[in-house]
Design an enzyme around this catalytic site. Structure first.
Site, PDB file in Angstrom:
ATOM      1  CG  HIS A  70      14.133  99.222 -15.039  1.00 37.11           C
ATOM      2  ND1 HIS A  70      13.942 100.197 -15.867  1.00 37.11           N
ATOM      3  CD2 HIS A  70      13.272  98.451 -15.362  1.00 37.11           C
ATOM      4  CE1 HIS A  70      12.812  99.630 -16.491  1.00 37.11           C
ATOM      5  NE2 HIS A  70      12.711  98.532 -16.399  1.00 37.11           N
ATOM      6  CG  ASP A 126      11.981  95.748 -21.212  1.00 33.94           C
ATOM      7  OD1 ASP A 126      12.685  94.619 -21.003  1.00 33.94           O
ATOM      8  OD2 ASP A 126      11.103  96.393 -21.288  1.00 33.94           O
ATOM      9  CG  HIS A 180       9.024  99.106 -19.363  1.00 34.67           C
ATOM     10  ND1 HIS A 180       8.796  97.697 -19.014  1.00 34.67           N
ATOM     11  CD2 HIS A 180       7.952  99.779 -18.520  1.00 34.67           C
ATOM     12  CE1 HIS A 180       7.744  97.405 -18.650  1.00 34.67           C
ATOM     13  NE2 HIS A 180       7.069  98.495 -18.320  1.00 34.67           N
ATOM     14  CG  ASP A 214       9.151  94.551 -21.867  1.00 37.12           C
ATOM     15  OD1 ASP A 214       9.063  94.423 -22.293  1.00 37.12           O
ATOM     16  OD2 ASP A 214       8.868  94.998 -20.089  1.00 37.12           O
TER      17      ASP A 214
HETATM   18 ZN   LIG Z   1       9.655  95.905 -19.347  1.00 37.44          ZN
END
Ligand SMILES: [Zn+2]
Length: 360
Positions: free
Chosen positions: A169, A205, A207, A294
């Site tokens: 991120h 991931d 996200h 995740d």
């Molecule tokens: Zn994540």
């Protein structure tokens, strides 16, 4: 494959984060990495090593991805935070004010000196506590990514950078999503600088890998692909939509495959096939996989339903792309299952690679 793990990772141990209107204990905890190490000792993939990367080489590599001003900010952030109030030494720094980019709303170039303002300039959420040890831990984690890149450049079929804090991120001059330095981007850039003409990043991931996308968005030499929860309802909300295909010289070199919350392995695997077709068509010479676990059904903050055995198949499928592959460790918050899930994926890769690949 060799694993490069971060001996300083536990120096970054956030106390609390802002989560849906409440202060809650941090999800991104040192135990996450310890569970992976324990599983790697139980089911060895290869040597477990601490990275040996010189200071000068690390500094140079960081500046290939992040701005000098941002690195200076991170380096001095804790000291500046405690200078505001000696009692701050007992609590983590979290931003509480941000300059929105709306026209005429705020001066993005305001000559701000107060630490609260500088923190808001460099952070995009209040979920990423900056602690006394964050800089040291993030820096040593980046060393793992570089060591893994060297391993791949030296001819290894696979390498694992067991990085913590995670990285995908983090953008050129901002942190968020538990990430400070973009380990996957550092690895991809190191592979480019080491002679790979084209590198693909395939982010698995839950996200969207917003930082990595942004860093390479106008680049034709690094393809970024991400499979993730639809940002219409999932973090990081403001990037990761399907119509983001790159810009300028990088037009066509970004692919987002958002999936609805609740998606299972079948839908996820179809997206993976699409992603790997893109990687193949791009003609990548090496692959970087920001490996978040995740997507697991038991994850407390995510919404896909993959199970432990699925990660073996994911690893096998990634190996069948036939590319030298570097894994960085990203999210995954079902802490007790994290080691098994991570090693499943890597073991699947090893099995797939050993079984021979048709390539492409
Ligand atoms: Zn994540």
């Amino acid at each position: 494959m060799k694993t490069f793990h971060n001996p300083l990772h536990a120096a970054h141990a956030g106390r609390q984060e802002m989560f849906r209107g409440r202060m809650v204990p941090s999800y991104e905890v040192p135990e996450r990495l310890e569970y992976v190490l324990a599983e790697l000792r139980r089911r060895p993939l290869g040597e477990l090593l601490e990275p040996e990367v010189g200071e000068a080489a690390l500094e140079q590599a960081l500046l290939r991805v992040h701005t000098g001003a941002y690195l200076e900010f991170l380096r001095g952030a804790w000291q500046a935070w405690v200078a505001l109030d000696p009692d701050n030494a007992q609590r983590d720094a979290l931003p509480s004010v941000w300059p929105l980019g709306h026209r005429h709303a705020f001066r993005m170039d305001a000559p701000t000196h107060h630490f609260a303002a500088r923190l808001g300039q460099h952070a995009f959420d209040a979920g990423t506590p900056l602690t006394a040890g964050s800089w040291a831990a993030a820096r040593a984690g980046a060393g793992c990514a570089l060591a893994a890149a060297r391993e791949v450049l030296a001819g290894a079929r696979g390498a694992f950078a067991l990085t913590r804090p995670p990285g995908h991120h983090a953008g050129p001059d901002y942190f968020g999503g538990y990430c400070f330095l973009n380990n996957a981007a550092l690895a991809a850039q190191a592979l480019r600088d080491g002679g790979c003409a084209r590198v693909a990043v395939l982010d698995v991931d839950y996200h969207h890998g917003n930082g990595t996308q942004t860093l390479f968005y106008e680049r034709p030499d690094v393809l970024t692909v991400s499979l993730h929860g639809d940002p219409a309802t999932e973090y990081p909300y403001f990037l990761g939509f399907a119509d983001e295909r790159g810009a300028g010289a990088g037009q066509g070199c970004n692919l987002n495959l958002p999936l609805p919350r609740g998606s299972g392995f079948e839908a996820w695997s179809e997206a993976l096939e699409r992603a790997l077709r893109e990687v193949c068509d791009f003609g990548a010479q090496a692959l970087v996989v920001p490996m978040g676990l995740d997507t697991f059904a038991g994850d407390p903050i995510s919404g896909f339903t993959l199970r432990g055995e699925h990660y073996l198949r994911v690893g096998e499928r990634l190996a069948r792309a036939g590319l030298p592959t570097l894994f960085t460790f990203e999210g995954g918050y079902a802490v007790a299952e994290l080691g098994a899930n991570a090693v499943n994926l890597l073991q699947g890769f090893e099995a797939g690679a050993a079984g021979g690949s048709a390539g492409g």
